[in-house]
Write a protein that holds these residues in place. Sequence first.
Motif, short mmCIF file in Angstrom:
data_model
loop_
_atom_site.label_atom_id
_atom_site.label_comp_id
_atom_site.label_asym_id
_atom_site.label_seq_id
_atom_site.Cartn_x
_atom_site.Cartn_y
_atom_site.Cartn_z
N TYR A 254 0.81 -1.22 0.00
CA TYR A 254 0.00 0.00 0.00
C TYR A 254 0.85 1.27 0.00
O TYR A 254 0.42 2.32 -0.50
CB TYR A 254 -0.94 0.01 1.21
N ALA A 255 2.06 1.21 0.58
CA ALA A 255 2.89 2.40 0.68
C ALA A 255 3.32 2.91 -0.69
O ALA A 255 3.65 4.10 -0.83
CB ALA A 255 4.12 2.11 1.54
N THR A 256 3.32 2.06 -1.70
CA THR A 256 3.72 2.48 -3.04
C THR A 256 2.54 2.93 -3.89
O THR A 256 2.73 3.36 -5.04
CB THR A 256 4.44 1.33 -3.77
N ALA A 257 1.31 2.82 -3.36
CA ALA A 257 0.11 3.19 -4.13
C ALA A 257 -0.05 4.70 -4.17
O ALA A 257 0.30 5.42 -3.23
CB ALA A 257 -1.12 2.55 -3.51
N THR A 258 -0.59 5.20 -5.27
CA THR A 258 -0.85 6.63 -5.42
C THR A 258 -2.19 6.98 -4.75
O THR A 258 -3.03 6.10 -4.55
CB THR A 258 -0.92 7.01 -6.89
N PRO A 259 -2.40 8.26 -4.42
CA PRO A 259 -3.71 8.66 -3.87
C PRO A 259 -4.87 8.29 -4.78
O PRO A 259 -5.95 7.91 -4.31
CB PRO A 259 -3.58 10.18 -3.72
N GLU A 260 -4.64 8.36 -6.10
CA GLU A 260 -5.70 8.00 -7.06
C GLU A 260 -6.05 6.52 -6.94
O GLU A 260 -7.22 6.14 -7.04
CB GLU A 260 -5.22 8.33 -8.47
N GLN A 261 -5.04 5.68 -6.73
CA GLN A 261 -5.29 4.24 -6.59
C GLN A 261 -5.98 3.93 -5.27
O GLN A 261 -6.80 3.01 -5.20
CB GLN A 261 -3.98 3.48 -6.69
N LYS A 262 -5.66 4.65 -4.22
CA LYS A 262 -6.24 4.38 -2.90
C LYS A 262 -7.67 4.90 -2.77
O LYS A 262 -8.41 4.46 -1.88
CB LYS A 262 -5.37 5.02 -1.81
N ARG A 263 -8.07 5.81 -3.63
CA ARG A 263 -9.39 6.42 -3.50
C ARG A 263 -10.49 5.40 -3.74
O ARG A 263 -10.52 4.74 -4.77
CB ARG A 263 -9.52 7.58 -4.49
N ASN A 264 -11.40 5.29 -2.78
CA ASN A 264 -12.52 4.36 -2.91
C ASN A 264 -13.66 5.06 -3.64
O ASN A 264 -14.42 5.83 -3.06
CB ASN A 264 -12.98 3.89 -1.52
N ARG A 265 -13.77 4.79 -4.93
CA ARG A 265 -14.78 5.46 -5.75
C ARG A 265 -16.19 4.96 -5.47
O ARG A 265 -17.16 5.61 -5.86
CB ARG A 265 -14.44 5.28 -7.23
N ALA A 266 -16.31 3.83 -4.81
CA ALA A 266 -17.64 3.27 -4.54
C ALA A 266 -18.31 3.91 -3.34
O ALA A 266 -19.54 4.02 -3.29
CB ALA A 266 -17.53 1.76 -4.33
N THR A 267 -17.53 4.32 -2.35
CA THR A 267 -18.11 4.85 -1.11
C THR A 267 -17.69 6.28 -0.81
O THR A 267 -18.43 7.03 -0.17
CB THR A 267 -17.71 3.99 0.10
N TYR A 268 -16.49 6.68 -1.27
CA TYR A 268 -15.95 8.00 -0.92
C TYR A 268 -16.27 9.05 -1.97
O TYR A 268 -16.60 10.19 -1.65
CB TYR A 268 -14.44 7.91 -0.73
N GLU A 269 -16.17 8.67 -3.23
CA GLU A 269 -16.46 9.62 -4.30
C GLU A 269 -17.97 9.78 -4.46
O GLU A 269 -18.71 8.80 -4.47
CB GLU A 269 -15.87 9.13 -5.62
N ILE A 270 -18.41 11.02 -4.56
CA ILE A 270 -19.84 11.28 -4.80
C ILE A 270 -19.99 11.94 -6.17
O ILE A 270 -19.15 12.71 -6.60
CB ILE A 270 -20.46 12.16 -3.70
N TYR A 271 -21.08 11.57 -6.85
CA TYR A 271 -21.30 12.02 -8.22
C TYR A 271 -22.77 12.41 -8.38
O TYR A 271 -23.64 11.91 -7.68
CB TYR A 271 -21.00 10.91 -9.23
N GLU A 272 -23.02 13.24 -9.39
CA GLU A 272 -24.39 13.42 -9.86
C GLU A 272 -24.66 12.20 -10.75
O GLU A 272 -24.13 12.10 -11.85
CB GLU A 272 -24.52 14.73 -10.63
N GLN A 273 -25.46 11.28 -10.23
CA GLN A 273 -25.58 9.96 -10.85
C GLN A 273 -26.47 9.91 -12.08
O GLN A 273 -26.51 8.91 -12.79
CB GLN A 273 -26.07 8.94 -9.81
N GLY A 274 -27.23 10.97 -12.33
CA GLY A 274 -27.98 11.02 -13.58
C GLY A 274 -29.27 10.21 -13.57
O GLY A 274 -29.95 10.06 -12.55
N SER A 275 -29.59 9.63 -14.74
CA SER A 275 -30.92 9.09 -15.01
C SER A 275 -31.36 7.95 -14.10
O SER A 275 -32.55 7.63 -14.06
CB SER A 275 -31.01 8.62 -16.46
N ALA A 276 -30.44 7.31 -13.39
CA ALA A 276 -30.85 6.25 -12.47
C ALA A 276 -31.86 6.77 -11.46
O ALA A 276 -32.75 6.03 -11.02
CB ALA A 276 -29.63 5.67 -11.76
N LEU A 277 -31.76 8.06 -11.11
CA LEU A 277 -32.68 8.62 -10.12
C LEU A 277 -34.09 8.83 -10.68
O LEU A 277 -35.02 9.14 -9.93
CB LEU A 277 -32.13 9.93 -9.55
N LYS A 278 -34.26 8.63 -11.98
CA LYS A 278 -35.62 8.66 -12.54
C LYS A 278 -36.46 7.53 -11.96
O LYS A 278 -37.68 7.67 -11.81
CB LYS A 278 -35.56 8.57 -14.07
N ALA A 279 -35.82 6.43 -11.63
CA ALA A 279 -36.55 5.33 -10.99
C ALA A 279 -37.08 5.75 -9.64
O ALA A 279 -38.21 5.41 -9.26
CB ALA A 279 -35.62 4.11 -10.84
#
Length: 560
Positions: A254-279
Motif C-alpha cells: 500500500y505504501a507504493t500506491a498513489t492517492p488515485e489508486q487508494k481512492r474508494n470510488r464506490a463509497t468515498y467519491e460522490i457524483y451526480e448519478q444522472g438518469s438512475a434517479l428517474k426510478a
Amino acid sequence: MIRVDRLFRLQRPSLDQAHQRLSVLILLFAAGFLVVAGRAVDLGVFQYAGDPAAPVNPAEADHRWQRAEIVDRRGEVLATTVASQWLYADPRRIQKPEETALALAEILPGQTAGDILRRFRRPKEFVWIEHNLTPSQVAAVNALGEPGLNFKTGSLRLYPHGRLAAHALGYTGIDGEGLAGLEKFFDRRLTDPARLDEPLRLSLDLRVQHAATDELALAMDEFQAKGAVALVMDVHSGELLSLVSLPDYNANRYATATPEQKRNRATYEIYEQGSALKAVTIAAALDAGLVRLDDRIDATKPIRIAGYTIHDFHGQRRDLTVPEVFTYSSNIGSARLGDTLGAERQKRFFRQVGLLSPADVEVTEVSAPRYPERWGRIHTMTASFGHGVSISSVQLAQAMAAMVNGGRLQPATLLADADRQGRHRGRQVISPETSAVMRQLMRVAVVKGTGSFADVPGYRVAGKTSTAEKPGQTGGYDHDRVLSSFTGVFPAETPRYLVFAMLDEPHGTEATYQFAGGGWVAAPTVGKIIARIGPLLGVEPRPADQTFIREAALLVQEKD
C-alpha cells in the motif's frame, strides 16, 4: 575462669559489627538491582519511544500485533497475520559502519547506504533497519557476519489475493494498526484478545469479486475511462458480494500506491448519478398516488426555467406515458413528475431512501452526499433526473434495490449475516405493489429501451441506464465528460441480486459508433458480469415470461 555472662558481653560488639556489615551489603545489592532494573525499563520503553519505527515495547509486540483473520462469505482467507523477521542494529557493536551500510543497501531494496549509515550513528543501542525481510534477505544479512546486526520475530499482515477487494479490506501499518477500509473500521474487533481466533466473516464472495473486477477492468481499458466502480448486492439483505473500485492497488504494498489508486470510488467519491434517479422519482410519484402508468406527461418541448433549459437527448416531441418516460429516459417527463411531487415531498422521499445521508457501510472512507440547502422548484426538477444531488455509488445501489425488492430499504453492508448481529435494520419505503410496478418498468427499459445490451439469455435482466454530464470547471456542465452507468437486477420477476457498473469519463469506440453513454459502455459490462456470476450464485436460467411486463410494455410505443 571467665563467667558465661561476661563471655557474651565480650562477644556482643563483634556480633553487632557483623550485623552492620551484612546490612550494608544488602543495601548495596538492592541499589545495584534497582539500577539494573531501571536501565532495563529505560531500554525497553523510553529508549524505543524516540525511534518512530520501533514498537513501544518489543517484548510485548508479538501479542499486541496479533489480528483476527478476515474471510469471505465462503471462508476463503482475505487477510491473515504471519510471522516475519525484522532487522535491527546495535550501533555500538557495528564494526565497519560504512561497509555494512553499503552491503545492506544492496540487500534491501528501497534503502540507501546514506540513510542506514545515519541510523548507525545515532547514540542508541537499538535502531530498526527493516521490517518483513524475506528468507533470502535474512540469509544475506547473516552472511555479512556483523555482530551489531540482529533479528526479531515480528508480524506481517498478509493479503493473499493482492489487489482483489483492496478498497474494502484496507490495510494495516507497520505497528499493526488498521489504517483504511475494514481493517480500520473493525480495528478494535480484530485486535480483541478474546476474539483473535474468530475470523471476521464478510459478505464478499471472492469468486464474484474476481469476475466483477475482471470485467470492469476490461471495460475501463476498452473505453479508456479514468476510473470505474462495480457492485454486486443481495437486494434483500443489502449484503455486498462484490465492491470494486478502479484503479486499485496491492494491499501488501500500500505504501507504493498513489492517492488515485487508494481512492474508494464506490463509497468515498460522490457524483451526480444522472438518469438512475428517474426510478426513484417515478416510484415516489406512483407510491403517492399522484400518477398512474397510463397518465400522459407533456414532453412535447423543452422546459425553460430560471434561465436553464431542460431537454431530452433524443426527444419524442409528444406526450409520454409513465413507462415511456422511464424507457426512453426522458428528462422532460421526469422533471414534470418531480414538479408534481413538489420540493418538500421529493426531499422527504430522497431522505427516506437514504440519498441524503452517508451510506452506513463498514469502511472509514465514506462521504456525505451534497445537495442544495434551499430546495427550490428548479432543484426539484433537476434532481428528478439525477442532477444537482451528488451521492455515492453505494447509496444509489441500496436505493435502487429498495425499488425492486418489495419496497424495503436495506442498508448496504460488507458483513455476512452471521456477523451483522442486527447492525443494519431495514425499513419500508414504498409499497410492495409499487415495487412490483418498478420491476416491470425496469424490465421494459431493457427489452425495449436503452438497456438492451445488458440482457443475458435466461437471466431476465431489468435495469436503468444513466449518462450524466459532469460539472464543468467554470460552471454548467461539460458535454465531453460524462459518468456512464447501468444498474441491473436479476431475475426481473423476483430479483435476487443487483449489479451496478459505472465508468468515469469513458470514450466511445468504433464498435459503439463513438457513443459513450451508459447503454453503450456500462450496460454491456453489467451483462457480462451477470453471465459469469449467475451460475456461481445458483440462479437458474429460464425463458423470459413476457406476460410479466405486458401492462407496462403495452404503454410503450416504438421510437419515432
